[in-house]
Design a protein around this motif. Structure first.
Motif, PDB file in Angstrom:
ATOM      1  N   ALA A 139      -4.232  14.745   2.350  1.00  0.00           N
ATOM      2  CA  ALA A 139      -4.636  14.457   0.963  1.00  0.00           C
ATOM      3  C   ALA A 139      -5.452  13.169   0.883  1.00  0.00           C
ATOM      4  O   ALA A 139      -6.221  12.978  -0.044  1.00  0.00           O
ATOM      5  N   ARG A 140      -5.261  12.301   1.881  1.00  0.00           N
ATOM      6  CA  ARG A 140      -5.958  11.001   1.849  1.00  0.00           C
ATOM      7  C   ARG A 140      -7.062  10.924   2.890  1.00  0.00           C
ATOM      8  O   ARG A 140      -7.473   9.842   3.285  1.00  0.00           O
ATOM      9  N   ARG A 161      -7.741   5.088  -5.652  1.00  0.00           N
ATOM     10  CA  ARG A 161      -6.526   4.503  -6.231  1.00  0.00           C
ATOM     11  C   ARG A 161      -6.556   2.974  -6.208  1.00  0.00           C
ATOM     12  O   ARG A 161      -5.569   2.333  -6.578  1.00  0.00           O
ATOM     13  N   ILE A 189     -12.391   3.849  -2.700  1.00  0.00           N
ATOM     14  CA  ILE A 189     -11.015   4.349  -2.648  1.00  0.00           C
ATOM     15  C   ILE A 189     -10.522   4.489  -4.085  1.00  0.00           C
ATOM     16  O   ILE A 189     -10.452   3.500  -4.819  1.00  0.00           O
ATOM     17  N   HIS A 231       0.851   6.800  -6.704  1.00  0.00           N
ATOM     18  CA  HIS A 231      -0.297   7.654  -7.003  1.00  0.00           C
ATOM     19  C   HIS A 231      -0.083   9.104  -6.580  1.00  0.00           C
ATOM     20  O   HIS A 231      -0.671  10.007  -7.164  1.00  0.00           O
ATOM     21  N   LYS A 272     -18.308   6.313  -2.068  1.00  0.00           N
ATOM     22  CA  LYS A 272     -17.147   6.257  -1.159  1.00  0.00           C
ATOM     23  C   LYS A 272     -16.225   5.076  -1.473  1.00  0.00           C
ATOM     24  O   LYS A 272     -15.937   4.234  -0.622  1.00  0.00           O
ATOM     25  N   ARG A 291     -18.257  -1.908  13.325  1.00  0.00           N
ATOM     26  CA  ARG A 291     -18.408  -1.571  11.906  1.00  0.00           C
ATOM     27  C   ARG A 291     -18.129  -2.751  10.995  1.00  0.00           C
ATOM     28  O   ARG A 291     -18.632  -2.805   9.870  1.00  0.00           O
ATOM     29  N   TYR A 345     -10.641  -5.029   0.363  1.00  0.00           N
ATOM     30  CA  TYR A 345     -10.093  -4.246   1.483  1.00  0.00           C
ATOM     31  C   TYR A 345     -10.810  -4.590   2.789  1.00  0.00           C
ATOM     32  O   TYR A 345     -10.182  -4.734   3.844  1.00  0.00           O
ATOM     33  N   ASP A 352     -10.244  11.523   2.769  1.00  0.00           N
ATOM     34  CA  ASP A 352     -11.472  10.832   2.323  1.00  0.00           C
ATOM     35  C   ASP A 352     -11.279   9.320   2.395  1.00  0.00           C
ATOM     36  O   ASP A 352     -12.158   8.579   2.837  1.00  0.00           O
ATOM     37  N   GLU A 353     -10.097   8.919   1.939  1.00  0.00           N
ATOM     38  CA  GLU A 353      -9.774   7.495   1.930  1.00  0.00           C
ATOM     39  C   GLU A 353      -9.737   6.942   3.358  1.00  0.00           C
ATOM     40  O   GLU A 353     -10.238   5.848   3.631  1.00  0.00           O
ATOM     41  N   ASP A 393       0.827  -1.205   0.000  1.00  0.00           N
ATOM     42  CA  ASP A 393       0.000   0.000   0.000  1.00  0.00           C
ATOM     43  C   ASP A 393       0.867   1.262   0.000  1.00  0.00           C
ATOM     44  O   ASP A 393       0.542   2.251  -0.665  1.00  0.00           O
ATOM     45  N   LEU A 403     -24.059   3.596  12.941  1.00  0.00           N
ATOM     46  CA  LEU A 403     -22.684   3.249  12.556  1.00  0.00           C
ATOM     47  C   LEU A 403     -21.657   3.839  13.537  1.00  0.00           C
ATOM     48  O   LEU A 403     -20.466   3.676  13.369  1.00  0.00           O
ATOM     49  N   GLU A 451     -11.339   8.129   5.901  1.00  0.00           N
ATOM     50  CA  GLU A 451     -12.715   8.083   6.405  1.00  0.00           C
ATOM     51  C   GLU A 451     -13.394   6.779   5.942  1.00  0.00           C
ATOM     52  O   GLU A 451     -14.061   6.094   6.724  1.00  0.00           O
ATOM     53  N   ILE A 452     -13.166   6.445   4.657  1.00  0.00           N
ATOM     54  CA  ILE A 452     -13.758   5.202   4.132  1.00  0.00           C
ATOM     55  C   ILE A 452     -13.224   4.002   4.905  1.00  0.00           C
ATOM     56  O   ILE A 452     -13.967   3.099   5.295  1.00  0.00           O
ATOM     57  N   MET A 453     -11.904   4.018   5.142  1.00  0.00           N
ATOM     58  CA  MET A 453     -11.297   2.887   5.866  1.00  0.00           C
ATOM     59  C   MET A 453     -11.919   2.743   7.259  1.00  0.00           C
ATOM     60  O   MET A 453     -12.193   1.630   7.718  1.00  0.00           O
ATOM     61  N   ILE A 470      -4.928   1.453   9.655  1.00  0.00           N
ATOM     62  CA  ILE A 470      -4.890   2.640   8.776  1.00  0.00           C
ATOM     63  C   ILE A 470      -3.505   3.281   8.810  1.00  0.00           C
ATOM     64  O   ILE A 470      -2.977   3.720   7.794  1.00  0.00           O
ATOM     65  N   ASP A 495       2.162   1.660  -3.434  1.00  0.00           N
ATOM     66  CA  ASP A 495       1.046   2.065  -4.291  1.00  0.00           C
ATOM     67  C   ASP A 495       0.740   3.552  -4.099  1.00  0.00           C
ATOM     68  O   ASP A 495       0.527   4.299  -5.061  1.00  0.00           O
ATOM     69  N   GLU A 496       0.749   3.979  -2.838  1.00  0.00           N
ATOM     70  CA  GLU A 496       0.476   5.390  -2.524  1.00  0.00           C
ATOM     71  C   GLU A 496       1.576   6.279  -3.132  1.00  0.00           C
ATOM     72  O   GLU A 496       1.305   7.352  -3.651  1.00  0.00           O
ATOM     73  N   LEU A 502     -14.885   3.688   8.135  1.00  0.00           N
ATOM     74  CA  LEU A 502     -16.291   3.267   8.028  1.00  0.00           C
ATOM     75  C   LEU A 502     -16.441   1.780   7.758  1.00  0.00           C
ATOM     76  O   LEU A 502     -17.465   1.193   8.095  1.00  0.00           O
TER      77      LEU A 502
END
Lengths: 297, 222
Positions: free
Chosen positions: A203-204, B93, B91, A21, B89, B78, B102, A206-207, A14, B49, A209-211, A221, A17-18, A213
Motif C-alpha cells: 500500500a505504501r 500523509r 508523500i 493513516h 511525488k 541520490r 524528510y 509509491d511512498e 512514523d 539517478l 519509491e519516493i524515499m 525505509i 503516523d502510519e 529517490l
C-alpha cells in the motif's frame, strides 16, 4: 540527542503516523498476533494450574499401611518406630477402627448406616505415613515398601503415587508436545503476519519509491515498518493477555456457579507476571520478525 | 559534472530508448533536455539517478561511475542529487514541511536544524504559510513548489527536473523557472527535461535536443 536516538524517535513517530493513516492493515496484523497470543495464553493458564495442583497433591500424598486384625500394640509401635526412622517420612499417625468408622461416616453420609447392619466394625486399623515435601518424600515409598516387606501385622499398603506419576508424565509429554506445536504455530504466524504486513508495504509502495529517490537507505525505509511490527506484536499481546484474564475469570464465574469443579481447577490461578512478560516479549518478537520478512526485499 | 560516453539503453522487447549518447554538462550549467515524447529525456534522467542501468556505455556524475556503483552506494549518490518530477511525488500523509525535512532526516541532519532548513527552503519557494498542509490540500503549483523545496533543501550538487511545469499553468511555469534560476545562481547544476519550447526560448539556456534516443543537437552554453 544521539543520531541513533533521533532515528529511533523518527521510526516510532512514523510508525504511529502510519497507523493513524492506514488503520485497517495495522488492526488486521495486531488482531492476528492477538489471536495467537490469546490461544498460547489460555494453554499456559491451563498447564500452570494443572501443574500447581499436581505439585500440591504430590506434597499431600501419604502411604496408608493397613494392619491385620489382631495386631497388638507392641507390634504396631515397632512398625511406627521403623517407619519414622525412614528418611523422607515426616510423621506417622495411627488410625484406630473407631476413627476409621467415624471418617467413613463423615465422607459417605449416604452409607453411614451400612456398618450398623454388620455385627462388628469391618474397617481395619491403619498407619498413615506422611511424607516430607520434595525429593526425600518422593523416594520414601520405595524404602517403606522394603521396610514393610514380610513385616508382621501388615495387611496391605496403599500408595496413590503411581497415578500421580503417570499424570505428571502425561503433563510433561503435553508440555514438550505443546512447546513443539507452539514453535510450529509461531513460525506459521510469523509468515501470516509477514503476509499481512506485506499488504502494508504494498500500500505504501509509491511512498517507498519516493524515499528511495531522495536517497533513503533500505535500513532507513525499513525502520518504521520494523517498529510498527514490534508495536503491533506488543499491543496485540497486551490485548490478548487482557482477554485471557477476562476469559479465565468468566470461566471461573460460569463454571463455579454450576459446580464444575474440574473446570475451576484449570482456571483457578491467573498467569504469573513472568508468563505475562514472556508472552508479551514473544508477541513483540513475532511482530518484529514478521515485519522484517515483509520488508526485507 | 555529468559525462556520458556512448550510452545506450535498450528495454527488453522494445526499441532503443537511448542510442550511443555522448554528453558533457559542466558544473554550474543550466541545461534543457528537449525533444518529442519518447525521445529518451526521462530515460536519460533515470540513468543519471541510477533508477536504470545503461545497456552500454559509461555515465559519470560528479566523478562517480553511476553504472558501476554498488547498491549500498546508490542512496549516497541520490543524496547529492535533487529531483523534481512532473507528478510531484510527494508523500501524501506528510505535511509540506515534513516532506521537505524528510530529505534532511535521511541525511542525518539534527531535528532542529531540519526544521529550520526546511522552513527556509519553503520560504524560498513562497510556501512558508503552508507548512502544515498535506499535499492533497495544496494546488498543483504549490505541490510542485514543495517538490522543488525538497529537491534543493540539502544543497544538492545537481538538480534534475522531469517536466517540472507540465502540470502547471503558464504563469506558474514562469515562477518555477525563476526559482530554478535562483538555485542555479547559487552554483547548483540544473538539468530540466521539457518539451515546452516557449519556456526554453524565454530562458535562453543551453538546450540538448533528443530524437529517437539520439542527441541530434548537443546545444551550447550561452
Amino acid at each position: 540527542m544521539s543520531r541513533l536516538g533521533s532515528r529511533l524517535r523518527y521510526y516510532f513517530a512514523d510508525a504511529v503516523d502510519e497507523w493513524r493513516h492506514s488503520p485497517g492493515v495495522n488492526v488486521l496484523a495486531t488482531a492476528t498476533l492477538a489471536a495467537v497470543v490469546f490461544v498460547a495464553g489460555m494453554m499456559l493458564v491451563l498447564f500452570s494450574n494443572l501443574e500447581s495442583h499436581l505439585e500440591r497433591w504430590a506434597d499431600d500424598l501419604r502411604v496408608d499401611v493397613y494392619l491385620a486384625d489382631g495386631t497388638d500394640e507392641a507390634a504396631r509401635t515397632e512398625l511406627e518406630r521403623r517407619l519414622e526412622a525412614i528418611p523422607g517420612v515426616a510423621r506417622v499417625e495411627f488410625v484406630d477402627k473407631a476413627e476409621a468408622l467415624r471418617r467413613f461416616r463423615a465422607w459417605f453420609p449416604d452409607l453411614a448406616k451400612v456398618p450398623d447392619a454388620l455385627e462388628s466394625n469391618p474397617l481395619p486399623e491403619s498407619l498413615e505415613v506422611y511424607l516430607a515435601p520434595g525429593a526425600p518424600g518422593r523416594e520414601a515409598p520405595g524404602r517403606i515398601a522394603e521396610t514393610l516387606a514380610g513385616a508382621p501385622g501388615v495387611e496391605d499398603v496403599r500408595y496413590d503415587r503411581d497415578l500421580l506419576d503417570r499424570l505428571q508424565a502425561l503433563l510433561t509429554v503435553a508440555r514438550v508436545g505443546g512447546g513443539f506445536v507452539g514453535l510450529l504455530v509461531a513460525a506459521a504466524v510469523v509468515f501470516v503476519v509477514a503476509s499481512v504486513l506485506r499488504l502494508a508495504v504494498y500500500a505504501r509502495r509509491d511512498e517507498i519509491e519516493i524515499m528511495e529517490l531522495v536517497g533513503a537507505t533500505p535500513g532507513f525505509i525499513r525502520g518504521p515498518f520494523l517498529v510498527a511490527g514490534a508495536l503491533q506484536g506488543f499491543a496485540g499481546s497486551v490485548f490478548a493477555l487482557g482477554l485471557v484474564e477476562a476469559a479465565r475469570r468468566g470461566t471461573l464465574h460460569y463454571a463455579g456457579s454450576r459446580g464444575a469443579v474440574l473446570v475451576t481447577l484449570f482456571a483457578q490461578s491467573a498467569l504469573s507476571i513472568h508468563a505475562d512478560v514472556l508472552l508479551v516479549a514473544a508477541g513483540t518478537v513475532v511482530g518484529l520478525v514478521g515485519s522484517f520478512l515483509a520488508v526485507r526485499r | 559534472m555529468i559525462r556520458m560516453y556512448h550510452v545506450s539503453k535498450r528495454y527488453p522487447g522494445g526499441n532503443d530508448a537511448l542510442s550511443d549518447v555522448n554528453l558533457e554538462i559542466e558544473r554550474g550549467d543550466f541545461v534543457f533536455l528537449t525533444g518529442p515524447s519518447g525521445a529518451g529525456k526521462t530515460t536519460l534522467l533515470r540513468l543519471l539517478l541510477r533508477q536504470e542501468l545503461p545497456t552500454d556505455g559509461q555515465i559519470l556524475v560528479n566523478g562517480r561511475n553511476v553504472g558501476a556503483l554498488p547498491w549500498s552506494k546508490i542512496p549516497g549518490l541520490r543524496r547529492t542529487i535533487g529531483v523534481v518530477f512532473q507528478d510531484f511525488k510527494l508523500i501524501r500523509r506528510k505535511t509540506a514541511l515534513e516532506n521537505v525535512s524528510y530529505v534532511l532526516n535521511v541525511a542525518g541532519v539534527p531535528p532542529k536544524e531540519r526544521k529550520r532548513r526546511a522552513y527556509e527552503a519553503l520560504r524560498g519557494v513562497g510556501l512558508h504559510h503552508r507548512l502544515g498542509t498535506l499535499p492533497a490540500a495544496l494546488s498543483g503549483g504549490e505541490q510542485q513548489r514543495v517538490a522543488i523545496a525538497r529537491a534543493v533543501v540539502n544543497d544538492p550538487e545537481l538538480l534534475l527536473a522531469d517536466e517540472p511545469t507540465g502540470n502547471l499553468d503558464p504563469d506558474l511555469a514562469v515562477e518555477i523557472m525563476r526559482v530554478f534560476r535562483e538555485i542555479n545562481a547559487r552554483g547548483t547544476t540544473i538539468v530540466v527535461a521539457t518539451h515546452d519550447r516557449d519556456m526554453i526560448r524565454r530562458m535562453q539556456r543551453r538546450t540538448v535536443v533528443l530524437e529517437h534516443g539520439r542527441v541530434v543537437d548537443p546545444g551550447v552554453s550561452p
